[in-house]
Write a protein that holds these residues in place. Structure first.
Motif, short mmCIF file in Angstrom:
data_model
loop_
_atom_site.label_atom_id
_atom_site.label_comp_id
_atom_site.label_asym_id
_atom_site.label_seq_id
_atom_site.Cartn_x
_atom_site.Cartn_y
_atom_site.Cartn_z
N VAL A 58 0.60 7.19 19.02
CA VAL A 58 0.68 7.19 17.57
C VAL A 58 1.14 5.82 17.12
CG1 VAL A 58 1.72 8.27 15.56
CG2 VAL A 58 1.20 9.65 17.58
N ALA A 59 0.30 5.14 16.38
CA ALA A 59 0.66 3.81 15.89
C ALA A 59 1.67 3.93 14.76
CB ALA A 59 -0.59 3.07 15.41
N ILE A 61 3.41 3.63 11.28
CA ILE A 61 2.93 3.46 9.91
C ILE A 61 4.11 2.96 9.08
CG2 ILE A 61 1.70 4.52 8.00
CD1 ILE A 61 0.98 6.82 9.87
N ASN A 62 4.05 1.70 8.68
CA ASN A 62 5.18 1.07 7.97
C ASN A 62 6.48 1.20 8.78
OD1 ASN A 62 3.62 0.29 5.73
ND2 ASN A 62 3.90 2.26 4.75
N VAL A 65 7.22 6.26 13.06
CA VAL A 65 6.45 6.97 14.08
C VAL A 65 6.85 8.45 13.99
CG1 VAL A 65 5.95 7.24 16.52
CG2 VAL A 65 6.34 4.96 15.57
N ASN A 98 0.82 17.34 9.09
CA ASN A 98 0.02 17.17 7.88
C ASN A 98 0.68 17.84 6.67
OD1 ASN A 98 -2.75 16.36 6.69
ND2 ASN A 98 -2.60 18.53 6.16
N LYS A 101 3.62 15.65 5.58
CA LYS A 101 3.14 14.47 4.88
C LYS A 101 2.61 14.83 3.49
CE LYS A 101 0.64 11.47 7.06
NZ LYS A 101 -0.43 10.86 7.92
N ARG A 184 -5.12 11.41 5.86
CA ARG A 184 -5.54 10.54 6.96
C ARG A 184 -4.37 10.32 7.92
NH1 ARG A 184 -10.43 8.40 5.32
NH2 ARG A 184 -10.76 8.30 3.07
N ASP A 185 -4.70 10.18 9.21
CA ASP A 185 -3.66 10.01 10.22
C ASP A 185 -2.89 8.71 10.03
OD1 ASP A 185 -4.36 12.41 11.38
OD2 ASP A 185 -5.76 11.50 12.81
N ASN A 186 -3.55 7.66 9.53
CA ASN A 186 -2.89 6.36 9.38
C ASN A 186 -2.37 6.14 7.96
OD1 ASN A 186 -5.37 6.18 8.14
ND2 ASN A 186 -5.82 4.12 8.87
N TYR A 187 -2.24 7.21 7.19
CA TYR A 187 -1.80 7.09 5.79
C TYR A 187 -0.32 7.46 5.68
CZ TYR A 187 -1.35 8.11 0.79
OH TYR A 187 -0.93 8.15 -0.52
N TYR A 188 0.45 6.57 5.08
CA TYR A 188 1.87 6.85 4.83
C TYR A 188 1.98 7.48 3.45
CZ TYR A 188 6.92 6.23 4.81
OH TYR A 188 8.27 6.45 4.79
#
Length: 265
Positions: A58-59, A61-62, A65, A98, A101, A184-188
């Motif tokens: 998991v990359a 995000i800002n 993690v 999800n 978030k 989205r997975d990469n959305y903060y």
């Protein structure tokens, strides 16, 4: 006689000595073994390797993690003295990432709107504006001219559509249950890329601190706006007008002595 004995011994020794054919045969066998080993090694190198599925990474995000072991997956927002406060269980164990978030997205966006609304209540009631709108903020929307109201509605719709295209997965009409309410997975949550003043920190710790401040102020603004809206629905007075009203009561002055019959004052 001696010559016969020597010849016999030489012949016997020659019988036990390796012949040229034998040496060539052993060399041939050795060469064949090396060739076969080389061929097997080449075939092993050319054979396709089995598919190895790597562990999902998991990359950040800002700088955040998601961590399932932490409250709210480690999202910032908890502050002393309450700390992590979730009496209704919106982020309890078992809630998916999800959903967490999405709830944070709703909280951040409603907090931002509430902060604008809180300032707007005071500013709108203090300044009449270009359309001569006046009175309590609750009664000002219906005073707007139709074109201005239509423009405001379209602007809000355009902003919401833009936010949806940034943070939400495109709908799959073939199987809508896969993408319904999915971010989205990469959305903060709340980071739509709108930062005209360049206030967004690049450091992960500073970003988390700013997020905590924004969320806390947004929560306070939601409570404050709800209180102001409820107050105006009850007495139909502006915020400052209500303060003046109760100041007169506490000072022993009749707040209704200057009122005209049939007019709420």
């Amino acid at each position: 006689m001696k010559l016969a004995i020597i010849a016999t011994l030489v012949g016997s020794a020659a019988a036990f000595a390796p012949s040229g054919n034998t040496v060539r045969m052993q060399s041939s066998i050795h060469s064949t073994t090396e060739d076969e080993a080389t061929e097997v090694a080449a075939e092993a190198a050319a054979a396709p390797l089995p598919d190895i599925v790597p562990e999902p990474v998991v990359a950040p995000i800002n700088g955040w993690v998601p961590n399932e072991s932490l409250p709210c997956y480690g999202l910032p927002g908890a502050l002393a003295p309450t700390g992590f406060f979730d009496p209704l269980g919106f982020a309890q164990s078992g809630i998916t990432l999800n959903e967490v978030k999405r709830n944070r997205e709703a909280e951040v966006m409603h907090g931002r709107v509430a902060m604008l609304a809180t300032v707007g209540y005071f500013a709108g009631e203090a300044i009449s504006g270009p359309f001569n709108i006046h009175g309590p903020a609750n009664d000002q929307l219906q005073q707007m001219p139709a074109p201005a109201f239509a423009f405001l509605t379209l602007s809000i719709a355009a902003a919401e559509l833009r936010r949806a295209t940034i943070g939400w997965v495109e709908p799959d009409f073939g199987d809508w249950t896969k993408t319904l309410w999915k971010l989205r997975d990469n959305y903060y949550p709340g980071d739509i890329g709108f930062d005209p003043l360049g206030l967004k920190p690049t450091n992960a710790k500073d970003f988390a601190n700013m997020q905590t401040k924004e969320i806390q102020n947004g929560r306070l603004a939601m409570l404050g706006w709800a209180g102001m809206c409820s107050q105006e629905l009850v007495n139909h007075r502006t915020i400052l007008g209500t303060i003046d009203f109760y100041q007169k009561i506490y000072s022993g002055i009749n707040p209704y002595e200057s009122c005209v019959d049939g007019v709420v004052c």
